[in-house]
Design a protein around this motif. Structure first.
Motif, PDB file in Angstrom:
ATOM      1  N   GLN A  35       0.830  -1.206   0.000  1.00  0.00           N
ATOM      2  CA  GLN A  35       0.000   0.000   0.000  1.00  0.00           C
ATOM      3  C   GLN A  35       0.868   1.261   0.000  1.00  0.00           C
ATOM      4  O   GLN A  35       0.562   2.235  -0.699  1.00  0.00           O
ATOM      5  N   ALA A  36       1.950   1.225   0.763  1.00  0.00           N
ATOM      6  CA  ALA A  36       2.859   2.373   0.796  1.00  0.00           C
ATOM      7  C   ALA A  36       3.531   2.568  -0.559  1.00  0.00           C
ATOM      8  O   ALA A  36       3.650   3.703  -1.053  1.00  0.00           O
ATOM      9  N   ALA A  37       3.964   1.474  -1.164  1.00  0.00           N
ATOM     10  CA  ALA A  37       4.593   1.556  -2.487  1.00  0.00           C
ATOM     11  C   ALA A  37       3.608   2.091  -3.524  1.00  0.00           C
ATOM     12  O   ALA A  37       3.981   2.905  -4.392  1.00  0.00           O
ATOM     13  N   ASP A  38       2.370   1.666  -3.432  1.00  0.00           N
ATOM     14  CA  ASP A  38       1.356   2.135  -4.384  1.00  0.00           C
ATOM     15  C   ASP A  38       1.125   3.642  -4.240  1.00  0.00           C
ATOM     16  O   ASP A  38       0.911   4.345  -5.244  1.00  0.00           O
ATOM     17  N   LEU A  39       1.173   4.152  -3.005  1.00  0.00           N
ATOM     18  CA  LEU A  39       1.020   5.595  -2.797  1.00  0.00           C
ATOM     19  C   LEU A  39       2.146   6.365  -3.479  1.00  0.00           C
ATOM     20  O   LEU A  39       1.929   7.405  -4.103  1.00  0.00           O
ATOM     21  N   LEU A  40       3.364   5.844  -3.364  1.00  0.00           N
ATOM     22  CA  LEU A  40       4.504   6.504  -3.989  1.00  0.00           C
ATOM     23  C   LEU A  40       4.422   6.423  -5.515  1.00  0.00           C
ATOM     24  O   LEU A  40       4.728   7.396  -6.213  1.00  0.00           O
ATOM     25  N   LYS A  41       3.989   5.296  -6.014  1.00  0.00           N
ATOM     26  CA  LYS A  41       3.841   5.150  -7.468  1.00  0.00           C
ATOM     27  C   LYS A  41       2.772   6.102  -8.000  1.00  0.00           C
ATOM     28  O   LYS A  41       2.898   6.626  -9.115  1.00  0.00           O
ATOM     29  N   ALA A  42       1.740   6.332  -7.198  1.00  0.00           N
ATOM     30  CA  ALA A  42       0.681   7.259  -7.605  1.00  0.00           C
ATOM     31  C   ALA A  42       1.208   8.687  -7.713  1.00  0.00           C
ATOM     32  O   ALA A  42       0.617   9.526  -8.403  1.00  0.00           O
ATOM     33  N   GLU A  43       2.336   8.961  -7.038  1.00  0.00           N
ATOM     34  CA  GLU A  43       2.977  10.271  -7.127  1.00  0.00           C
ATOM     35  C   GLU A  43       3.949  10.339  -8.301  1.00  0.00           C
ATOM     36  O   GLU A  43       4.630  11.346  -8.495  1.00  0.00           O
TER      37      GLU A  43
END
Length: 245
Positions: free
Chosen positions: A40-48
């Motif tokens: 979930q944390a990685a997905d947040l960063l990828k969304a940025e």
């Protein structure tokens, strides 16, 4: 592309350090005790738009988890440029020296000291393959024995039998590790992120997560002439940025 592994990076200072290293062009392996939280944390960063991030399951108190993480990383990269030992726990809110349970103290040391040693030893071979490896051990200003013995220090009354000694022990390990690697390209330093508002302290600290993470990243990005075997702490030594041990 340079690579970095950060333990306890699914939230708070570790997560922000991952974001900042990604912005510096690193590929970041985001260590998380719970893989779903890490994803979930990685997905947040990828969304940025920060795509060079991968979660990796890593519980620093579990030898099997550490071994599996090392094996997994070995299939992904032949070298590691940065290791940020960020995972840490506080223990109980009250830690009197005479009445704290030995079990609680051991639990804090398992994460804050033995976990750092275990992860460092597991990944040192990958770090040795980097032309400029950096190890950042996330400590606390409360780990300074010198300051804890100074009645004029602003945090002098903040004593505890588990957390503070664990960070003092981590500082000692940092010195020993830096000495052992003194004639190599390694830079090994302890960094106090400062009293920061996080879940760790129920958001009681005045500092920002961005500023705290920037202190870790600064040590991770040290050039060849940068220092090693130092205790960086802007909070306790704002003039020089170096805390007494």
């Amino acid at each position: 592309m340079k690579t970095a592994l950060i333990t306890g990076a699914n939230k708070s200072i570790g997560f922000e350090a991952a974001r900042q290293l990604l912005q510096h062009g690193y590929h970041v392996y985001l260590g998380s005790r719970d893989l779903q939280n890490g994803q979930q944390a990685a997905d947040l960063l990828k969304a940025e738009g920060l795509a060079e991030v991968e979660p990796i399951q890593l519980d620093v108190t579990d030898s099997a988890s550490i071994a599996a993480a090392r094996e997994a990383l070995g299939h992904k990269t032949s070298s590691l440029d940065v290791l940020i030992n960020n995972a840490g726990i506080l223990g109980s809110t009250s830690q009197p020296a005479l009445t704290s349970s030995l079990g609680m103290i051991k639990e804090v040391f398992e994460t804050n000291v033995f976990g750092v040693i275990a992860v460092t030893q597991a990944f040192i071979d990958l770090l040795r393959q980097s032309p400029a490896p950096r190890i950042v051990n996330v400590t606390s200003g409360l780990g300074s024995l010198t300051l804890h013995n100074d009645p004029s220090w602003k945090y002098y009354p903040v004593k505890g039998a588990a957390y503070q000694p664990s960070k003092a022990a981590l500082n000692a390990y940092t010195i020993m590790l830096a000495y052992e690697l003194r004639d190599t390209p390694f830079k090994v330093n302890a960094v106090d992120p400062g009293y920061t508002a996080t879940d760790f302290n129920h958001h009681s600290g005045p500092g920002s997560v961005a500023d705290a993470a920037a202190r870790l990243v600064k040590a991770a990005l040290l050039g060849p002439e940068g220092p090693t075997s130092q205790f960086f702490s802007d909070d306790n030594a704002p003039e020089k940025g170096i805390s007494p041990w």
